[in-house]
Structure formats: C-alpha cells, structure tokens
Design an enzyme around this catalytic site. Structure first.
Site, PDB file in Angstrom:
ATOM      1  N   THR A 154     -16.975   0.745   2.270  1.00 54.00           N
ATOM      2  CA  THR A 154     -15.480   0.885   2.735  1.00 54.00           C
ATOM      3  C   THR A 154     -15.558   2.347   3.177  1.00 54.00           C
ATOM      4  OG1 THR A 154     -14.951   1.606   0.528  1.00 54.00           O
ATOM      5  CG2 THR A 154     -14.845  -0.613   0.846  1.00 54.00           C
TER       6      THR A 154
ATOM      7  N   ASP B  31       0.873  -1.121   0.017  1.00 54.39           N
ATOM      8  CA  ASP B  31       0.032   0.050  -0.047  1.00 54.39           C
ATOM      9  C   ASP B  31       0.983   1.261   0.066  1.00 54.39           C
ATOM     10  OD1 ASP B  31      -3.171   0.459   0.615  1.00 54.39           O
ATOM     11  OD2 ASP B  31      -1.966   2.130   1.240  1.00 54.39           O
TER      12      ASP B  31
ATOM     13  N   LYS C 267     -11.618   1.805 -15.009  1.00 54.87           N
ATOM     14  CA  LYS C 267     -11.961   0.480 -14.659  1.00 54.87           C
ATOM     15  C   LYS C 267     -12.443  -0.383 -15.852  1.00 54.87           C
ATOM     16  CE  LYS C 267     -11.687   0.803 -10.215  1.00 54.87           C
ATOM     17  NZ  LYS C 267     -10.873  -0.297  -9.318  1.00 54.87           N
TER      18      LYS C 267
ATOM     19  N   ASN D  31      -5.729  -4.056  -6.210  1.00 54.19           N
ATOM     20  CA  ASN D  31      -7.033  -3.455  -5.692  1.00 54.19           C
ATOM     21  C   ASN D  31      -6.790  -1.879  -5.451  1.00 54.19           C
ATOM     22  OD1 ASN D  31      -9.522  -3.144  -4.043  1.00 54.19           O
ATOM     23  ND2 ASN D  31      -8.130  -2.740  -2.628  1.00 54.19           N
TER      24      ASN D  31
ATOM     25  N   ASP E 179       4.293   2.384  -4.088  1.00 54.18           N
ATOM     26  CA  ASP E 179       3.650   3.123  -4.859  1.00 54.18           C
ATOM     27  C   ASP E 179       3.378   2.808  -6.421  1.00 54.18           C
ATOM     28  OD1 ASP E 179       2.686   5.216  -6.745  1.00 54.18           O
ATOM     29  OD2 ASP E 179       4.272   6.649  -6.358  1.00 54.18           O
ATOM     30  N   VAL E 180       2.034   2.159  -6.739  1.00 53.62           N
ATOM     31  CA  VAL E 180       1.782   1.479  -7.904  1.00 53.62           C
ATOM     32  C   VAL E 180       1.853   1.961  -9.346  1.00 53.62           C
ATOM     33  CG1 VAL E 180       0.110  -0.160  -6.707  1.00 53.62           C
ATOM     34  CG2 VAL E 180      -0.605   2.000  -7.610  1.00 53.62           C
TER      35      VAL E 180
ATOM     36  N   TYR F  62     -12.461   7.593 -13.615  1.00 47.76           N
ATOM     37  CA  TYR F  62     -12.947   6.322 -13.089  1.00 47.76           C
ATOM     38  C   TYR F  62     -13.384   5.172 -13.848  1.00 47.76           C
ATOM     39  CZ  TYR F  62     -14.398   3.249  -9.456  1.00 47.76           C
ATOM     40  OH  TYR F  62     -14.646   1.972  -8.352  1.00 47.76           O
TER      41      TYR F  62
END
Length: 253
Positions: free
Chosen positions: A192, A41, A161, A91, A64-65, A157
C-alpha cells in the site's frame, strides 16, 4: 459476472479508511460483487474521487473516526442515501508512530489508539442500530499480524490492533442474537502507499519484508479485499468472533 462474484448483491457497506490502499481495494471489490459502498475517509478529496471513479453505487463522505459527531453524521448520511446498512468495515489507520513506551509521545499513543480502537467503537456504535433494524449483517475490523506477534518500536500499533481483535470477539458475543456477525481480519505486510513510504519501491519492500512470510512475498491489496468480501458475505454465515489471518504465513513462521 459469475454468481460467486455477486455475493454482496443489494448489500450496503460502510467502509472507513476508504481513500487508498486496502480500503480502496475493499471498496472496489464490494462494487465488483454488486454491493453499494459508503466510502468514508478523513481525506474528503481522496474519498470523493474514489467514489466518483466507482460509479453510482459508491457514496463518498468525509469522516473523522475519532469524533463521535463526525462518525454519526457519516453513518447516518450514507445510510439514508442508500436506504439501509448491511455491513461495516473499519480500516482507518493513523500514521505509523514508531517508538517504545519510553520514547513514544503520549499524543502519538493516543492518536494510534483513538483511530484504530476508539474508531472501531464509534463506527460500531452508530452502524449497528441500522444493521440490526435491517435484520442483521457483518462487521469486519482490519487488524494486523502484529495483533498476534510483536514487532520492535510499535507499541501503540501492536496494542491497538490486539485490542481490535478482542473488541470484535466481545461484539460478536453481544450481538449474535441481533443477527450481527463480527470478525477481524489480520493481514501481513501489504503493498500500500502507507507501507511504501518506508521503502524506495515495491521490489525493495518485497526483498526486505517478503522473507518473513511463508509465501515469500508481501500481499497485494486485492488479496486482502477478497478476504474482507468473504467475511462480509453469506459464504461466511457461520463465521463470527474469529480473526482471519491473511498474512502469507507470517505468524506461522
């Protein structure tokens, strides 16, 4: 523990966006099903606290993706720690960027695309070689019902996705011969911390968003984690190149 709850026994899973919400629920479910989890994360404090709470089969690392070096370090360190890699769950998500193409700033667009879509590319690039070396495995990308249907003022977004779903399909084609299954998982609204930033409490979120789902409510994170565990497991051994809608009937409605 029943046999059905040990489907991931001995497996090692690399998980991004692990510190909270759906990611934390997936980490817990994998541990419950006897896997080891590399919890990655951007928040080092959150992910290290999670890993500590889950015990020795969880390894927390900052990642850091959007950064190739950071992803390579995290995947490499985690894989060396456990000695193998069998699964990947991407995710990680950026903060919600509201806006149309007219009013959304370019940097907001790029952040959403970079975290969700480029992040999937980078974690796949670094995780797949180790998985292939170990004999194969399963990749799961957490997408969204908005990969299938659009919603207002969420162009980045929705686009990210939708791209994630098709990236999974393309990777499934490329790596079936390597023993790699690649699928996406598209939840509906999920209770969440990220979602609840927009609502005063869970009751309000359910009242506002629940009616859009055939089941009349939003999901619990554990319900999405159960679907992810299925895709990671041998129960899904003939499932690849598909998107699993765990959306409470949102798209059908």
């Amino acid at each position: 523990m029943t046999a059905s709850m040990s489907r991931l026994d001995g497996k090692v899973v690399f998980l991004t966006g692990a510190a909270s919400g759906i990611g934390a629920a997936i980490a817990r479910r994998c541990i419950d099903e006897s896997a080891s989890v590399i919890c990655a994360d951007q928040s080092p404090e959150g992910v290290l606290a999670l890993a500590q709470s889950l015990g020795p089969r969880a390894f927390g690392i900052q990642c850091d993706v959007t950064d190739n070096i950071s992803v390579g370090r995290a995947v490499g360190t985690g894989t060396r720690h456990f000695g193998r890699l069998d699964g990947l769950v991407h995710n990680a998500a950026a903060p919600s960027m509201d806006g149309t193409v007219i009013d959304l700033a370019e940097k907001q667009w790029r952040l959403e695309i970079d975290v969700i879509l480029t992040g999937a590319f980078l974690v796949g690039k670094h995780a797949l070689p180790a998985m292939i070396e170990g004999g194969g495995g399963s990749v799961v990308f957490i997408a969204s019902q908005f990969a299938h249907v659009a919603t207002a003022k969420a162009v980045a977004y929705c686009a990210a996705k939708a791209g994630l779903v098709h990236l999974a399909r393309a990777m499934a084609v490329d790596h079936a011969g390597d023993g790699i299954r690649v699928n996406s998982l598209s939840p509906g609204a999920v209770a969440t911390p990220r979602l609840l930033q927009r609502w005063p409490d869970l009751e309000a979120a359910n009242a506002g968003l629940g009616p859009a789902h055939l089941l009349g409510r939003i999901a619990k994170p554990d319900e999405i984690a159960a679907a992810a565990a299925f895709l990671l497991s041998s129960d899904a051994s003939f499932v690849t190149g598909t998107d699993l809608l765990a959306d409470g009937g949102y798209v059908t409605r």
